[in-house]
Design an enzyme around this catalytic site. Structure first.
Site, PDB file in Angstrom:
ATOM      1  N   LYS A   1       2.223   4.821   6.454  1.00 27.33           N
ATOM      2  CA  LYS A   1       2.943   5.797   5.624  1.00 27.33           C
ATOM      3  C   LYS A   1       1.943   6.302   4.587  1.00 27.33           C
ATOM      4  CE  LYS A   1       4.966   6.740   2.252  1.00 27.33           C
ATOM      5  NZ  LYS A   1       4.481   7.834   1.360  1.00 27.33           N
TER       6      LYS A   1
ATOM      7  N   GLU B   1      -3.137  -3.938  -3.342  1.00 28.52           N
ATOM      8  CA  GLU B   1      -4.289  -3.532  -4.164  1.00 28.52           C
ATOM      9  C   GLU B   1      -3.774  -2.518  -5.167  1.00 28.52           C
ATOM     10  OE1 GLU B   1      -7.403  -3.604  -0.512  1.00 28.52           O
ATOM     11  OE2 GLU B   1      -7.996  -2.512  -2.302  1.00 28.52           O
TER      12      GLU B   1
ATOM     13  N   CYS C   1      -9.335   3.301  -8.863  1.00 28.76           N
ATOM     14  CA  CYS C   1      -8.765   2.072  -9.434  1.00 28.76           C
ATOM     15  C   CYS C   1      -9.813   1.228 -10.130  1.00 28.76           C
ATOM     16  CB  CYS C   1      -8.099   1.263  -8.328  1.00 28.76           C
ATOM     17  SG  CYS C   1      -9.227   0.840  -7.005  1.00 28.76           S
TER      18      CYS C   1
ATOM     19  N   GLU D   1      -2.941   2.925 -17.577  1.00 28.09           N
ATOM     20  CA  GLU D   1      -3.863   3.511 -16.596  1.00 28.09           C
ATOM     21  C   GLU D   1      -3.617   5.019 -16.538  1.00 28.09           C
ATOM     22  OE1 GLU D   1      -3.168   2.825 -12.394  1.00 28.09           O
ATOM     23  OE2 GLU D   1      -5.314   2.528 -12.058  1.00 28.09           O
TER      24      GLU D   1
HETATM   25  P1  NAD Z   1       1.762   5.165  -5.843  1.00 24.83           P
HETATM   26  O1  NAD Z   1       2.038   3.739  -6.042  1.00 24.83           O
HETATM   27  O2  NAD Z   1       2.603   6.139  -6.572  1.00 24.83           O
HETATM   28  O3  NAD Z   1       1.907   5.567  -4.303  1.00 24.83           O
HETATM   29  C1  NAD Z   1       1.172   4.890  -3.315  1.00 24.83           C
HETATM   30  C2  NAD Z   1       1.964   4.928  -2.020  1.00 24.83           C
HETATM   31  O4  NAD Z   1       3.143   4.182  -2.205  1.00 24.83           O
HETATM   32  C3  NAD Z   1       2.399   6.327  -1.594  1.00 24.83           C
HETATM   33  O5  NAD Z   1       2.255   6.427  -0.192  1.00 24.83           O
HETATM   34  C4  NAD Z   1       3.861   6.367  -1.982  1.00 24.83           C
HETATM   35  O6  NAD Z   1       4.632   7.234  -1.204  1.00 24.83           O
HETATM   36  C5  NAD Z   1       4.255   4.930  -1.722  1.00 24.83           C
HETATM   37  N1  NAD Z   1       5.450   4.479  -2.435  1.00 24.83           N
HETATM   38  C6  NAD Z   1       5.928   4.906  -3.618  1.00 24.83           C
HETATM   39  N2  NAD Z   1       7.067   4.257  -3.919  1.00 24.83           N
HETATM   40  C7  NAD Z   1       7.312   3.403  -2.902  1.00 24.83           C
HETATM   41  C8  NAD Z   1       8.336   2.464  -2.621  1.00 24.83           C
HETATM   42  N3  NAD Z   1       9.349   2.267  -3.456  1.00 24.83           N
HETATM   43  N4  NAD Z   1       8.254   1.752  -1.485  1.00 24.83           N
HETATM   44  C9  NAD Z   1       7.236   1.924  -0.640  1.00 24.83           C
HETATM   45  N5  NAD Z   1       6.260   2.814  -0.835  1.00 24.83           N
HETATM   46  C10 NAD Z   1       6.276   3.538  -1.962  1.00 24.83           C
HETATM   47  O7  NAD Z   1       0.223   5.363  -6.155  1.00 24.83           O
HETATM   48  P2  NAD Z   1      -0.571   6.717  -6.186  1.00 24.83           P
HETATM   49  O8  NAD Z   1      -0.144   7.462  -7.404  1.00 24.83           O
HETATM   50  O9  NAD Z   1      -0.478   7.378  -4.858  1.00 24.83           O
HETATM   51  O10 NAD Z   1      -2.070   6.183  -6.353  1.00 24.83           O
HETATM   52  C11 NAD Z   1      -2.635   5.891  -7.579  1.00 24.83           C
HETATM   53  C12 NAD Z   1      -2.571   4.403  -7.867  1.00 24.83           C
HETATM   54  O11 NAD Z   1      -3.218   3.683  -6.840  1.00 24.83           O
HETATM   55  C13 NAD Z   1      -3.291   4.015  -9.133  1.00 24.83           C
HETATM   56  O12 NAD Z   1      -2.509   3.111  -9.858  1.00 24.83           O
HETATM   57  C14 NAD Z   1      -4.550   3.337  -8.643  1.00 24.83           C
HETATM   58  O13 NAD Z   1      -5.117   2.427  -9.541  1.00 24.83           O
HETATM   59  C15 NAD Z   1      -4.072   2.692  -7.404  1.00 24.83           C
HETATM   60  N6  NAD Z   1      -5.184   2.403  -6.502  1.00 24.83           N
HETATM   61  C16 NAD Z   1      -5.572   1.103  -6.364  1.00 24.83           C
HETATM   62  C17 NAD Z   1      -6.660   0.798  -5.559  1.00 24.83           C
HETATM   63  C18 NAD Z   1      -7.145  -0.633  -5.399  1.00 24.83           C
HETATM   64  O14 NAD Z   1      -7.949  -0.888  -4.517  1.00 24.83           O
HETATM   65  N7  NAD Z   1      -6.718  -1.575  -6.233  1.00 24.83           N
HETATM   66  C19 NAD Z   1      -7.344   1.820  -4.901  1.00 24.83           C
HETATM   67  C20 NAD Z   1      -6.900   3.123  -5.070  1.00 24.83           C
HETATM   68  C21 NAD Z   1      -5.807   3.394  -5.863  1.00 24.83           C
END
Ligand code: NAD
Length: 576
Positions: A190, A265, A299, A396
């Site tokens: 997804k 992550e 991140c 963040e």
């Molecule tokens: P997000 O959590 O909003 O979304 C990530 C994914 O989760 C999307 O595909 C979204 O549709 C899905 N999602 C959202 N709500 C959900 C739910 N209730 N159930 C299942 N899936 C759901 O994150 P984002 O805004 O897309 O990305 C930015 C974030 O990602 C930042 O916090 C960043 O730090 C983090 N990030 C972490 C790493 C790491 O390796 N630790 C790497 C890249 C990004």
């Protein structure tokens, strides 16, 4: 023609097919419309429509989970070398379409070509890295016990869900999908709703490279419907997730009823600490690179600068000058260093901190302004005069925004660096080796670099000191995507030795009478723990016919065909 024009021309060719057909879900090797109709994908560069995207819902997730379930046994049982070959083919195919992936990714996310041109290659590297682990993915251990031979092995967990964010979507998708496939799992992916283009390219590339239909399925949609349904689905055994910490918490809750295994992550608010004995020119380069590259949407970015007060003024002055020179512009212009932020929602979030900083009493020393009206551009921003309790130091922001905080002593720097809800990475600049060892030992972060920016080494563990940074399994790969099976075997050698032991025979210097009244225990002891292998072999591998003890005990010889489970075996209560 400028390089930007040339890139735009190529992009137009690559986007044509998306414009014509939109992006469908891909389930069991077939294109499927979304049960929820379509949603629209726009470019952050100029807000223009890229294409319609299938809006997957619980029904689509159910179809994809069933496809992954049906494909699982064949993929799991495919000889390891064949699976490895397919993953290598995928890596090669990614490399072959690197330009297309990079241009589409930039247009979809606003990331600059300067940094994304390598993203596809890193994705290919992920596939190669995990392809190399296919053969060992299920290796286990042989564990000796006094009575039994224990063999552990690992089995692929089953169909898994992969949920990815928008910041570097192609690379992060491969980072989760490749290890799952290498372990023998099938996948329902997804992708982030804000950047669906390259997820579509990935499944297409994988199938063309020989991945059987149903092994990788892609369902587009939103977190609250498709994402949630994936976490709740019974046929999905684990979720590998990259995204916000808050979403990670939701994923854990949503998977609770089906006891999902989660690999999370999550976010970061990472410190970079610069002491006055550091190589300040190199530290300056790294501080700038680690927050302003990849639009600061990273991140592992170092978004909190702790600068020793003895060098603060000089360091911040240079920082301001450099930050003001960073080129914001079209992401496909090779000269551009920062492109637009991914969506209007994210743009509003990032720019809201310009006012929050002022309200909290920090100084906007550079940037702090929006750029133009057409897309979601902002100037790279530096806040100075901040303290670690301000929102700009605690939350963040996930954009090109750095918060600078002064410190005077090592203890003070350490306390502030550790005072965070996150704990993903940390960066330390000092030429004092003793201090570096002392400080890094106490710094609470899963990945720490000393006198270096973030340089990833794939075999290294991925960690986080705090549940908000990285929860679940600390290591990606086979432990995330396999389960452990232990088989305990009572070795047949025990039986052969029973008679010798009971008879009190001494062979080759090995005293079998040691536990005369406990023949099986003695035999096991000799058979599995004997230090002299040749002696124990002589005692126990002798066939019953030739065993001298047979002649002595005659009809009482227990023989090979009598199992220790027999009535006289003193271990029988354990065996049962
Ligand atoms: P997000 O959590 O909003 O979304 C990530 C994914 O989760 C999307 O595909 C979204 O549709 C899905 N999602 C959202 N709500 C959900 C739910 N209730 N159930 C299942 N899936 C759901 O994150 P984002 O805004 O897309 O990305 C930015 C974030 O990602 C930042 O916090 C960043 O730090 C983090 N990030 C972490 C790493 C790491 O390796 N630790 C790497 C890249 C990004």
């Amino acid at each position: 023609m400028t390089a930007l024009d040339a890139n735009l021309d190529k992009l137009a060719t690559y986007l044509e097919r998306f414009r014509a057909t939109g992006i469908q879900n891909r389930i069991a090797g077939q294109d499927r419309a979304g049960a929820g109709g379509v949603f629209q994908d726009h470019s952050p560069v100029d807000k223009s429509l890229i294409c319609d995207v299938a809006h997957g819902t619980a029904a689509d997730i159910d179809a994809a989970a069933s496809a992954a379930h049906d494909a699982f046994a064949d993929w799991r049982d495919m000889p390891a070398l064949e699976r490895k070959k397919i993953l290598i083919n995928v890596a090669e195919a990614i490399e072959g379409r690197a330009e297309e992936i990079a241009l589409c990714e930039c247009w979809d996310t606003g990331q600059t070509l300067r940094f994304m041109s390598k993203a596809a290659l890193r994705g290919a590297e992920n596939f190669r890295f995990f392809a190399d682990q296919v053969v060992q993915a299920r290796d286990g251990q042989h564990l000796k016990s006094p009575t039994l031979m224990n063999v552990t092995t690992r089995k692929p967990i089953g169909p898994v869900g992969v949920i990815t964010p928008w910041n570097t979507p192609f690379m992060l998708s491969t980072w989760k999908i490749a290890p799952a496939l290498a372990a023998g799992c099938t996948v329902v992916h997804k992708p982030a709703e804000a950047s669906p283009l390259t997820a579509r390219l990935l499944v297409e590339i994988a199938e063309e490279a020989g991945l059987p239909p149903g092994v990788l399925n892609t369902v587009n949609g939103f977190g609250e419907d498709a994402g949630k349904a994936l976490c709740e689905h019974k046929k999905i055994k684990a979720i590998a997730f990259v995204g916000e910490s808050r979403t990670g918490s939701l994923i854990t809750k949503q998977g609770a009823d089906t006891l999902k295994r989660n690999h999370l992550e999550l976010g970061g608010k990472n410190p970079v600490i610069v002491f006055d004995d550091a190589d300040l020119e190199r530290a300056l380069d790294a501080v700038i690179f680690m927050i302003y590259s990849i639009n600061g949407e990273r991140c592992t970015s170092s978004s909190r600068l702790f600068i020793q007060d003895t060098i603060r003024e000089e360091f911040e002055a240079k920082l301001i000058e450099r930050v003001n020179n960073i080129k914001v512009g079209h992401p496909l212009d090779p000269a551009t260093e920062i492109g637009p932020l991914v969506t209007e929602e994210h743009y509003n979030k990032v720019t809201s901190y310009f006012d929050i900083a002022k309200e909290d009493g920090a100084t906007v020393a550079a940037g702090g302004v929006k750029v133009g009206e057409d897309g979601y551009f902002v100037r790279p921003t530096l806040f100075t005069g901040a303290s670690n309790d301000m929102r700009i130091a605690r939350e963040e922001i996930f954009g090109p925004v750095l918060t600078s905080i002064p410190f005077s002593t090592e203890d003070e720097a350490l306390a502030m660096a550790n005072d965070t809800d996150y704990g993903l990475t940390g960066y330390l600049w000092t030429n004092d080796l003793t201090r570096a060892l002392r400080f890094t030992d106490q710094l609470e972060a899963g990945m720490i670099w000393v006198n270096s920016e973030n340089v990833r080494h794939l075999p290294r563990r991925l960690g986080g000191s705090n549940l908000r940074a990285s929860a679940g399994m600390a290591v990606i790969g086979r432990l995330s995507f396999t389960w452990s099976k232990n088989i305990s075997v009572l070795p047949p050698v025990n039986i052969r030795s029973c008679a010798s032991a009971r008879n009190g025979r001494k062979e080759n210097g090995r005293d079998c009478t040691r536990r005369k009244n406990d023949p099986c225990a003695d035999a096991v002891d000799v058979g599995t723990r004997g230090t002299n292998q040749r002696q124990t072999s002589a005692c126990h591998r002798r066939s019953p016919r030739n065993c001298p003890s047979r002649q002595r005990v005659g009809r009482h010889h227990r023989g090979d065909l009598r199992h220790p489970l027999g009535d006289q075996c003193r271990l029988s209560h354990q065996c049962k």
